[in-house]
Design a protein around this motif. Structure first.
Motif, PDB file in Angstrom:
ATOM      1  N   ALA A 165      -6.678  16.182   6.962  1.00  0.00           N
ATOM      2  CA  ALA A 165      -7.161  15.188   7.934  1.00  0.00           C
ATOM      3  C   ALA A 165      -8.511  14.631   7.480  1.00  0.00           C
ATOM      4  O   ALA A 165      -8.780  13.439   7.605  1.00  0.00           O
ATOM      5  N   MET A 166      -9.374  15.500   6.929  1.00  0.00           N
ATOM      6  CA  MET A 166     -10.678  15.044   6.440  1.00  0.00           C
ATOM      7  C   MET A 166     -10.493  14.024   5.317  1.00  0.00           C
ATOM      8  O   MET A 166     -11.158  12.981   5.292  1.00  0.00           O
ATOM      9  N   LEU A 167      -9.597  14.327   4.380  1.00  0.00           N
ATOM     10  CA  LEU A 167      -9.350  13.390   3.277  1.00  0.00           C
ATOM     11  C   LEU A 167      -8.803  12.076   3.816  1.00  0.00           C
ATOM     12  O   LEU A 167      -9.164  10.996   3.341  1.00  0.00           O
ATOM     13  N   ALA A 168      -7.919  12.158   4.809  1.00  0.00           N
ATOM     14  CA  ALA A 168      -7.322  10.947   5.385  1.00  0.00           C
ATOM     15  C   ALA A 168      -8.394  10.097   6.063  1.00  0.00           C
ATOM     16  O   ALA A 168      -8.456   8.888   5.852  1.00  0.00           O
ATOM     17  N   VAL A 169      -9.266  10.731   6.848  1.00  0.00           N
ATOM     18  CA  VAL A 169     -10.323   9.976   7.531  1.00  0.00           C
ATOM     19  C   VAL A 169     -11.246   9.337   6.503  1.00  0.00           C
ATOM     20  O   VAL A 169     -11.682   8.197   6.654  1.00  0.00           O
ATOM     21  N   ARG A 173     -10.071   5.346   8.047  1.00  0.00           N
ATOM     22  CA  ARG A 173     -10.266   5.902   9.378  1.00  0.00           C
ATOM     23  C   ARG A 173      -9.211   5.395  10.370  1.00  0.00           C
ATOM     24  O   ARG A 173      -8.668   6.158  11.155  1.00  0.00           O
ATOM     25  N   GLY A 174      -8.915   4.092  10.289  1.00  0.00           N
ATOM     26  CA  GLY A 174      -7.934   3.508  11.211  1.00  0.00           C
ATOM     27  C   GLY A 174      -6.549   4.104  11.014  1.00  0.00           C
ATOM     28  O   GLY A 174      -5.888   4.504  11.968  1.00  0.00           O
ATOM     29  N   ALA A 175      -6.120   4.181   9.751  1.00  0.00           N
ATOM     30  CA  ALA A 175      -4.801   4.735   9.466  1.00  0.00           C
ATOM     31  C   ALA A 175      -4.749   6.203   9.875  1.00  0.00           C
ATOM     32  O   ALA A 175      -3.723   6.693  10.355  1.00  0.00           O
TER      33      ALA A 175
ATOM     34  N   ILE B  91      -1.235   3.353   3.311  1.00  0.00           N
ATOM     35  CA  ILE B  91      -0.966   4.736   2.944  1.00  0.00           C
ATOM     36  C   ILE B  91      -2.241   5.317   2.338  1.00  0.00           C
ATOM     37  O   ILE B  91      -3.145   4.568   1.967  1.00  0.00           O
ATOM     38  N   PHE B  92      -2.326   6.642   2.252  1.00  0.00           N
ATOM     39  CA  PHE B  92      -3.522   7.274   1.697  1.00  0.00           C
ATOM     40  C   PHE B  92      -3.344   7.376   0.182  1.00  0.00           C
ATOM     41  O   PHE B  92      -2.678   8.271  -0.329  1.00  0.00           O
ATOM     42  N   GLN B  93      -3.954   6.403  -0.516  1.00  0.00           N
ATOM     43  CA  GLN B  93      -3.705   6.214  -1.939  1.00  0.00           C
ATOM     44  C   GLN B  93      -4.075   7.421  -2.792  1.00  0.00           C
ATOM     45  O   GLN B  93      -3.428   7.692  -3.789  1.00  0.00           O
TER      46      GLN B  93
END
Lengths: 291, 238
Positions: A165-169, A173-175, B91-93
């Motif tokens: 989740a940290m990497l995603a934020v 942030r929106g996604a 997507i998270f690249q």
């Protein structure tokens, strides 16, 4: 031969810078802000260590745990009280707030403990003699513990759900919100981890010189910031590499008399050089500007 | 007739002083595919962002499954069964394909169920399975769109909102994407679709709303609107 001991000192100093730089880089990556009060968390940690090793309980291990706990609470409070209301504000406002928090922490420490440096001796160390080589035990401990902490952090960030989740934020942030990730909670966790690492760094700082004063965190904080920029701010492995490089460069500069008095200047020259040549740092990614 | 799954009423959204949505109302029934079509700047993306909580309306209500979404935190909306496949995939690249899919299931805790869903997604998108260890940023545009859809499916949604899924894809891939959207309906899911490719959108949709500068110009069954002269001229390029 003495090159090896300088190298070991450099690596252990580098581990300290890396631990601090991780706090800068993770907060930057996830909350998109430079937390210039981060160095002062180290100072607060050192005073917790002072109180609980020199004044009461006098158990260094318990003192270390309490320092970590205290710094985590401090980091979370600073995020919730000072930074969260500014989410979405211009980055200059956030930066000035961070500098304000830094002054506040230093001033409060000065009020409570005065500017007189305090002695904090946690453990008695002996040097190891090895083939005519003198190695400080505390350097080895710093290096080993620092490595263990960094490996644990890497595993946590890459393998756990919270880490993902940290990497995603940090990437979008929106996604991340669309995935159901609570961004504020993730930012709080990041501050908690960064502050815990700063507390560990404060222990190692006191290994190097067993005294503290209200400005203890200022210099290592700013140097760790240089390390984070050198490695590529926002990148976790970058902070580790940047920290280690900085530690080694600094220790080798200190070793030679004609360079020793310039060791700080050399560190900051590195910052200027990185910003000129490769502003994104060693592992930093070029920012994808959305068109 | 039963209550619609999504009911939007008099939605007004502003960017600063600029009004992007001027009081639009529409609904989506359970099991339907509904499209919002319209030119650039008509307010299609704004509508979707407001539905899934990334933007807040100044006026109006969004009722999903009997609950008002305008007060719900965006990160809680996905666990209510409403997934959003955003414009430009997002997507998270820097994460692997597999990690992207796991993030889709972020609100789920049942490991066995997640694995089950993962298998289903891999069955529908075999290319994602082949590339699950790869960084998502290395995928082609079409694969990234599939990943974005697969990621949404992992939250086990009842309704999926999709923003321009065909953007930037080759005609062949566009057709493939629309075939996939049809399978969503077959799987019992409800779809709200925003598309600039009005022609394609109409072929898969039950009903269509036409947006123009923040208002709904017209609405109707896709089958009827396809033959509407005005729509043909303005949006279908005929």
């Amino acid at each position: 031969m003495s090159i090896i001991s300088t190298l070991i000192n450099g690596l252990s100093m580098g581990a300290v810078y890396a631990l601090i730089a991780l706090g800068y880089t993770m907060v930057y990556g996830i909350a998109k802000m430079l937390n210039f009060a981060h160095g002062d968390v180290i100072m607060v940690g050192s005073y917790v260590l002072f109180v609980f090793t020199m004044k009461s309980i006098k158990n260094p291990f318990l003192a270390i745990l309490l320092a970590i706990l205290f710094c985590v609470i401090l980091g979370v409070l600073v995020e919730c009280i000072a930074y969260r209301p500014l989410r979405g504000a211009p980055s200059l406002a956030v930066l000035i707030t961070a500098i304000g928090v830094s002054f506040l922490l230093q001033s409060v420490a000065q009020l409570i403990f005065t500017v007189t440096p305090k002695q904090v001796t946690m453990f008695q160390f002996n040097s190891i003699e090895f083939n005519g080589l003198t190695i400080k035990t505390e350097s080895i401990i710093t290096l080993v513990v620092g490595m263990i902490v960094m490996i644990a952090l890497t595993v946590f960030v890459n393998k756990s759900k919270t880490g993902r989740a940290m990497l995603a934020v940090s990437e979008d942030r929106g996604a991340a919100q669309l995935m159901g990730i609570n961004v504020n909670r993730t930012i709080v966790i990041t501050f908690a981890i960064g502050s815990a690492l700063a507390a560990v760094a404060s222990v190692f700082m006191l290994f190097i010189a067993p005294v503290t004063d209200p400005t203890l965190g200022a210099m290592p904080g700013i140097k760790a910031f240089v390390a984070a920029v050198l490695g590529g701010i926002g990148s976790i492995p970058g902070a580790m590499i940047g920290g280690v490089i900085l530690g080694i460069v600094e220790q080798f500069a200190l070793k030679y008399e004609f360079l020793a008095s310039y060791s700080d200047a050399i560190v900051f020259a590195i910052l200027i050089l990185v910003l000129l040549v490769k502003p994104s740092g060693i592992l930093g990614k070029k920012r994808h500007e959305k068109v | 007739m039963s209550e619609p799954l999504l009911q939007v009423k008099d939605l007004e959204v502003y960017y600063g002083v600029i009004q992007a949505l001027k009081g639009i109302s529409f609904h989506v029934n359970k099991g339907e595919i509904v499209s919002l079509i319209g030119a650039n700047g008509a307010g299609k993306t704004t509508t979707l962002h407001t539905v899934t909580g990334l933007l807040r309306p100044k006026h109006g209500s969004i009722v999903y499954d009997g609950k008002d979404l305008t007060k719900v935190h965006p990160h809680k909306i996905v666990s209510m069964g409403l997934a959003h496949v955003p414009e430009g995939r997002r997507i998270f690249q820097n994460l692997s394909v597999y990690d992207n899919l796991l993030l889709g299931a972020y609100t789920k805790n049942d490991k066995a169920k997640i694995n089950d869903q993962m298998e289903q997604v891999f069955e529908q998108f075999p290319r994602l399975k082949e590339r699950r260890r790869q960084l998502a940023g290395t995928l082609s545009g079409g694969e990234q769109q599939m990943l974005a859809m697969g990621r949404a499916l992992l939250s086990d949604p009842e309704m999926i909102v999709m923003d321009e899924p065909s953007m930037g894809l080759s005609p062949l891939l566009v057709s493939e994407i629309f075939e996939i959207i049809k399978t969503f309906r077959e799987a019992g899911k409800t779809v709200l679709l925003v598309e600039q490719n009005a022609k394609k959108a109409m072929t898969v949709s039950d009903r269509v709303y036409v947006l123009e500068t923040g208002s709904i110009l017209t609405e109707g069954n896709a089958a009827d609107l396809v033959n509407d002269e005005r729509i043909k001229k303005a949006y279908l390029g005929e």
